[in-house]
Design an enzyme around this catalytic site. Structure first.
Site, mmCIF file in Angstrom:
data_model
loop_
_atom_site.group_PDB
_atom_site.id
_atom_site.type_symbol
_atom_site.label_atom_id
_atom_site.label_comp_id
_atom_site.label_asym_id
_atom_site.label_seq_id
_atom_site.Cartn_x
_atom_site.Cartn_y
_atom_site.Cartn_z
ATOM 1 N N ARG A 224 44.303 43.498 37.101
ATOM 2 C CA ARG A 224 45.364 44.358 37.621
ATOM 3 C C ARG A 224 45.571 45.508 36.636
ATOM 4 O O ARG A 224 45.548 45.300 35.411
ATOM 5 C CB ARG A 224 46.680 43.586 37.771
ATOM 6 C CG ARG A 224 46.704 42.604 38.925
ATOM 7 C CD ARG A 224 46.683 43.280 40.299
ATOM 8 N NE ARG A 224 46.758 42.320 41.379
ATOM 9 C CZ ARG A 224 45.704 41.784 42.004
ATOM 10 N NH1 ARG A 224 44.465 42.125 41.643
ATOM 11 N NH2 ARG A 224 45.870 40.930 42.994
ATOM 12 N N HIS A 272 38.917 49.176 43.423
ATOM 13 C CA HIS A 272 39.369 47.791 43.660
ATOM 14 C C HIS A 272 38.389 47.049 44.590
ATOM 15 O O HIS A 272 38.782 46.557 45.649
ATOM 16 C CB HIS A 272 40.791 47.793 44.254
ATOM 17 C CG HIS A 272 41.529 46.513 44.020
ATOM 18 N ND1 HIS A 272 42.845 46.454 43.630
ATOM 19 C CD2 HIS A 272 41.134 45.214 44.120
ATOM 20 C CE1 HIS A 272 43.231 45.199 43.504
ATOM 21 N NE2 HIS A 272 42.199 44.420 43.795
#
Ligand code: NAP
Ligand code: GLV
Length: 309
Positions: A224, A272
């Site tokens: 993250r 991502h």
């Protein structure tokens, strides 16, 4: 059985079709903002918008279509006290192993530098890095971190791992807890981040911790964005302390423009994608867990709200 489905990308038809095949007894209700629905028994979602939260008050359990739970736990008190169940692997671990192995090998074999040379028409062999000096340290030795370590072991890199609780992993020097983090970082040449985002891990990789890495270290963040203090990373890259970073995740996604990362040649950016949710594998896993839950059996991957993962 009524299952509420939310997909941020709006692509819901294949999910409805695959759920119908796996759980023919279930009615899948696709959530749409502003459209009232009757109460549902379960929810299948990942990082829902706040407007969906009232629908969760009736469900018996929430099944996530991702491994990380931060996108739902951020609502904390607004969530009903029902189990939240994340994905455990479901085809993500091998993708993570592919992505991280590629990035580590690219740095170790100096392929970026050869690429730059080739663009300038330069034929020149560079000294090979010493593998003994190329320790890969993985923050987080859970489902994904462990699979990444397994993949890297086949290339013979010295390996270390850091987790919250003490571990023993064959061929891996294991560190645990905040007391051992500094030692872990001091001996890590390539730092791979595979921690969940929790109150304890937010901004974990700030200037002081990243400075503990040896000169010329690399960072691969596939967990993250908010685990890393972004301005500190840019400072350390510009100072030459960190030789390069491969970033798949960002504090704000999509990564906004302008952002210093876009202009930094030593930062590789991907949107991502290091481990994508595989629809069929995920639906099979969620369906099996949901049926086990209905039978009152214990199920794997229930998120511990106290720990935050
Ligand atoms: P997991 O199985 O729950 O593993 C988490 C690991 O982190 C465990 O080893 C845990 O330690 C460790 N950890 C947690 N908090 C810690 C702390 N405060 N200090 C030290 N270690 C700590 O999770 P996973 O399935 O491997 O997934 C990891 C993360 O990857 C997810 O949370 C998600 O954010 C990210 N992810 C990213 C993508 C992508 O495409 N970029 C895809 C999937 C997942 P213990 O073993 O002691 O519990
Ligand atoms: C993706 O980031 C996930 O947590 O599954």
């Amino acid at each position: 059985m009524r299952i509420l489905l939310h997909r941020a990308d709006g692509i819901t038809d294949p999910w409805v079709a695959d759920f119908a095949a796996c759980l023919p007894q279930a009615q899948i209700i696709v959530w749409q903002e502003g459209v009232p629905i009757a109460p549902c028994d379960y929810a299948v979602l990942w990082s829902p918008p706040v407007a969906l939260l009232p629908e969760l008050q009736h469900v018996k359990a929430i099944f996530l279509t991702g491994a990380g739970a931060d996108g739902i736990l951020k609502y904390s008190e607004a969530l009903p006290p029902v189990p939240v169940i994340r994905l455990g692997d479901a085809g993500m671990a091998i993708q993570m192993a592919e992505y991280v192995s590629h990035a580590v090998l690219r740095y170790y074999r100096r392929l970026d530098e050869y690429d730059q040379q080739a663009r300038r028409g330069i034929w020149k062999q560079l000294p090979q890095h010493d593998k003994a000096d190329f320790t890969v340290g993985v923050l987080g030795t859970g489902v994904l971190g462990k699979r990444v370590l397994d993949a890297l072991a086949s290339f013979g890199f010295p390996l270390r791992g850091w987790s919250r609780t003490a571990k023993q992993i064959e061929g891996v020097e294991c560190f645990a807890g905040s007391a051992q983090l500094d030692d872990f970082l001091r001996g890590t040449r390539v730092l791979v981040c595979l921690l969940p985002l929790t109150p304890e891990t937010t901004n974990l990789l700030d200037r002081s911790r990243l400075s503990l890495l040896p000169q010329g270290a690399y960072l691969i963040n596939v967990a993250r964005g908010a685990l890393v203090a972004e301005p500190d990373l840019v400072t350390l890259i510009r100072a030459g302390h960190i030789a390069g970073a491969t970033l798949d995740v960002f504090r704000n996604e999509p990564l906004p423009a302008p952002h210093p990362f876009w202009d930094e040649p030593k930062i590789t950016i991907t949107p991502h994608i290091s481990a994508l949710t595989l629809r069929r594998e995920s639906i099979e896993q969620i369906s099996a867990k949901l049926l086990a839950f209905e039978r009152g059996e214990p199920i794997a991957d229930v998120v511990d709200r106290q720990r935050g993962y």
